[in-house]
Scaffold this motif. Structure first.
Motif, PDB file in Angstrom:
ATOM      1  N   ALA A 117       5.574 -16.992 -19.432  1.00 40.01           N
ATOM      2  CA  ALA A 117       6.091 -16.453 -18.665  1.00 40.01           C
ATOM      3  C   ALA A 117       5.796 -15.215 -18.412  1.00 40.01           C
ATOM      4  O   ALA A 117       6.025 -14.482 -17.279  1.00 40.01           O
ATOM      5  CB  ALA A 117       7.457 -15.722 -19.283  1.00 40.01           C
ATOM      6  N   GLY A 118       5.460 -14.606 -19.867  1.00 38.73           N
ATOM      7  CA  GLY A 118       4.731 -12.735 -18.980  1.00 38.73           C
ATOM      8  C   GLY A 118       3.594 -12.822 -18.366  1.00 38.73           C
ATOM      9  O   GLY A 118       3.437 -11.909 -17.650  1.00 38.73           O
ATOM     10  N   ALA A 119       2.870 -13.844 -18.833  1.00 34.84           N
ATOM     11  CA  ALA A 119       1.642 -14.061 -18.187  1.00 34.84           C
ATOM     12  C   ALA A 119       2.197 -14.124 -16.243  1.00 34.84           C
ATOM     13  O   ALA A 119       1.327 -13.371 -15.429  1.00 34.84           O
ATOM     14  CB  ALA A 119       0.607 -15.429 -18.456  1.00 34.84           C
ATOM     15  N   VAL A 120       3.008 -14.628 -16.314  1.00 34.37           N
ATOM     16  CA  VAL A 120       3.265 -14.620 -14.619  1.00 34.37           C
ATOM     17  C   VAL A 120       3.938 -13.875 -14.125  1.00 34.37           C
ATOM     18  O   VAL A 120       3.566 -13.583 -13.081  1.00 34.37           O
ATOM     19  CB  VAL A 120       4.538 -16.147 -14.665  1.00 34.37           C
ATOM     20  CG1 VAL A 120       5.194 -16.334 -13.247  1.00 34.37           C
ATOM     21  CG2 VAL A 120       3.651 -17.704 -14.707  1.00 34.37           C
ATOM     22  N   ALA A 121       4.424 -13.057 -14.862  1.00 29.94           N
ATOM     23  CA  ALA A 121       5.492 -11.461 -14.618  1.00 29.94           C
ATOM     24  C   ALA A 121       4.180 -10.863 -14.654  1.00 29.94           C
ATOM     25  O   ALA A 121       4.738 -10.030 -13.338  1.00 29.94           O
ATOM     26  CB  ALA A 121       5.963 -11.456 -15.857  1.00 29.94           C
ATOM     27  N   PHE A 122       3.132 -10.666 -14.930  1.00 29.43           N
ATOM     28  CA  PHE A 122       2.291  -9.952 -14.871  1.00 29.43           C
ATOM     29  C   PHE A 122       1.101  -9.577 -13.163  1.00 29.43           C
ATOM     30  O   PHE A 122       0.968  -9.011 -12.715  1.00 29.43           O
ATOM     31  CB  PHE A 122       1.099  -9.091 -16.120  1.00 29.43           C
ATOM     32  CG  PHE A 122       1.677  -8.387 -16.777  1.00 29.43           C
ATOM     33  CD1 PHE A 122       1.887  -6.733 -16.628  1.00 29.43           C
ATOM     34  CD2 PHE A 122       2.388  -8.966 -18.085  1.00 29.43           C
ATOM     35  CE1 PHE A 122       2.126  -5.899 -17.414  1.00 29.43           C
ATOM     36  CE2 PHE A 122       2.969  -7.658 -18.840  1.00 29.43           C
ATOM     37  CZ  PHE A 122       2.990  -6.326 -18.788  1.00 29.43           C
ATOM     38  N   ALA A 123       1.306 -11.301 -13.235  1.00 32.41           N
ATOM     39  CA  ALA A 123       0.431 -11.782 -11.570  1.00 32.41           C
ATOM     40  C   ALA A 123       1.109 -11.882 -10.621  1.00 32.41           C
ATOM     41  O   ALA A 123       0.604 -10.379 -10.066  1.00 32.41           O
ATOM     42  CB  ALA A 123       0.440 -13.293 -12.037  1.00 32.41           C
ATOM     43  N   CYS A 124       2.383 -12.046 -10.813  1.00 32.46           N
ATOM     44  CA  CYS A 124       3.530 -11.603 -10.081  1.00 32.46           C
ATOM     45  C   CYS A 124       3.146  -9.851  -9.232  1.00 32.46           C
ATOM     46  O   CYS A 124       3.503  -9.382  -8.733  1.00 32.46           O
ATOM     47  CB  CYS A 124       4.559 -11.569  -9.940  1.00 32.46           C
ATOM     48  SG  CYS A 124       4.845 -13.775 -10.156  1.00 32.46           S
ATOM     49  N   ALA A 125       3.585  -8.483 -10.496  1.00 32.09           N
ATOM     50  CA  ALA A 125       3.654  -7.557 -10.165  1.00 32.09           C
ATOM     51  C   ALA A 125       1.833  -7.097  -9.202  1.00 32.09           C
ATOM     52  O   ALA A 125       2.016  -6.494  -8.906  1.00 32.09           O
ATOM     53  CB  ALA A 125       4.121  -6.947 -11.977  1.00 32.09           C
ATOM     54  N   GLY A 126       0.683  -7.443 -10.465  1.00 34.25           N
ATOM     55  CA  GLY A 126      -0.585  -7.337  -9.926  1.00 34.25           C
ATOM     56  C   GLY A 126      -0.006  -7.897  -7.730  1.00 34.25           C
ATOM     57  O   GLY A 126      -0.955  -6.997  -7.392  1.00 34.25           O
ATOM     58  N   LEU A 127       0.862  -9.021  -8.207  1.00 31.52           N
ATOM     59  CA  LEU A 127       0.155  -9.432  -6.464  1.00 31.52           C
ATOM     60  C   LEU A 127       1.188  -8.305  -5.310  1.00 31.52           C
ATOM     61  O   LEU A 127       1.143  -8.674  -4.387  1.00 31.52           O
ATOM     62  CB  LEU A 127       0.553 -10.830  -6.504  1.00 31.52           C
ATOM     63  CG  LEU A 127      -0.173 -11.995  -6.536  1.00 31.52           C
ATOM     64  CD1 LEU A 127       0.053 -13.581  -7.118  1.00 31.52           C
ATOM     65  CD2 LEU A 127      -1.577 -11.720  -5.871  1.00 31.52           C
ATOM     66  N   VAL A 128       2.274  -7.949  -6.133  1.00 32.70           N
ATOM     67  CA  VAL A 128       3.003  -7.211  -5.077  1.00 32.70           C
ATOM     68  C   VAL A 128       2.527  -5.742  -4.820  1.00 32.70           C
ATOM     69  O   VAL A 128       3.450  -4.978  -3.944  1.00 32.70           O
ATOM     70  CB  VAL A 128       4.733  -6.922  -5.514  1.00 32.70           C
ATOM     71  CG1 VAL A 128       5.322  -8.545  -5.319  1.00 32.70           C
ATOM     72  CG2 VAL A 128       4.785  -6.771  -7.277  1.00 32.70           C
TER      73      VAL A 128
END
Length: 172
Positions: free
Chosen positions: A121-132
């Motif tokens: 979940a942390g990895a997905v959160a940072f990935a989404c933050a990087g994408l936005v």
């Protein structure tokens, strides 16, 4: 059931591979955190080297855990083993290592699965933050993603390995 009770149930080679996986995960996480914390907007040559170390550590960790899990056979179901001994027969080929899938793992083993999901979940959160981000994923978001993915891999593969040897609790 504690780790000290599960650890001796693993094959010696699987123990060594698991230790290699944990050590390389720790090294990769340390290198990834160093990149995430110490790097600026661009990677210096030293930070690029640390990023490469983190990537290679992730590959080594995953390879060692997958190999350990593949080499470790499943433990026999205690009820099935006792019945085979009682009746003086051996289980049919291909069924001697089956477990009762309706039972639960000990809390120690289940914690690794929960930890893996939390890291993921942390990895997905940072990935989404990087994408936005308007400029795309930053060096820091990629490094933090890598750290969380390493944690998820280490926890998930540890669960996979220990779930093969841990006795399951059945409801009476």
């Amino acid at each position: 059931m504690t780790m000290s009770e599960v650890w001796p149930l693993l094959r010696p080679l699987c123990r060594k591979l698991a230790l290699l996986g944990w050590a390389s995960s720790a090294a990769g996480m340390a290198a990834g955190l160093a990149v995430a914390i110490a790097s600026g907007t661009r990677l210096s040559p030293m930070m690029s080297t640390l990023q490469l170390v983190a990537t290679l550590s992730m590959a080594l960790s995953v390879a060692s855990f997958v190999t350990a899990a593949a080499l470790q056979p499943r433990a026999r179901s205690q009820a099935r083993s006792q019945a085979a001994v009682k009746h003086g027969r051996i289980a049919p080929q291909g069924r001697e290592l089956q477990l009762d899938y309706g039972s639960e793992f000990p809390a120690t083993v289940q914690a690794f699965l929960l930890g893996s999901l939390a890291f993921l979940a942390g990895a997905v959160a940072f990935a989404c933050a990087g994408l936005v981000l308007q400029s795309g994923p930053s060096v820091q978001s990629v490094a933090f993603c890598q750290v969380f993915l390493l944690g998820a891999a280490a926890s998930g593969f540890t669960f996979m390995l220990f779930s093969k040897v841990a006795p399951r609790h059945t409801e009476p």
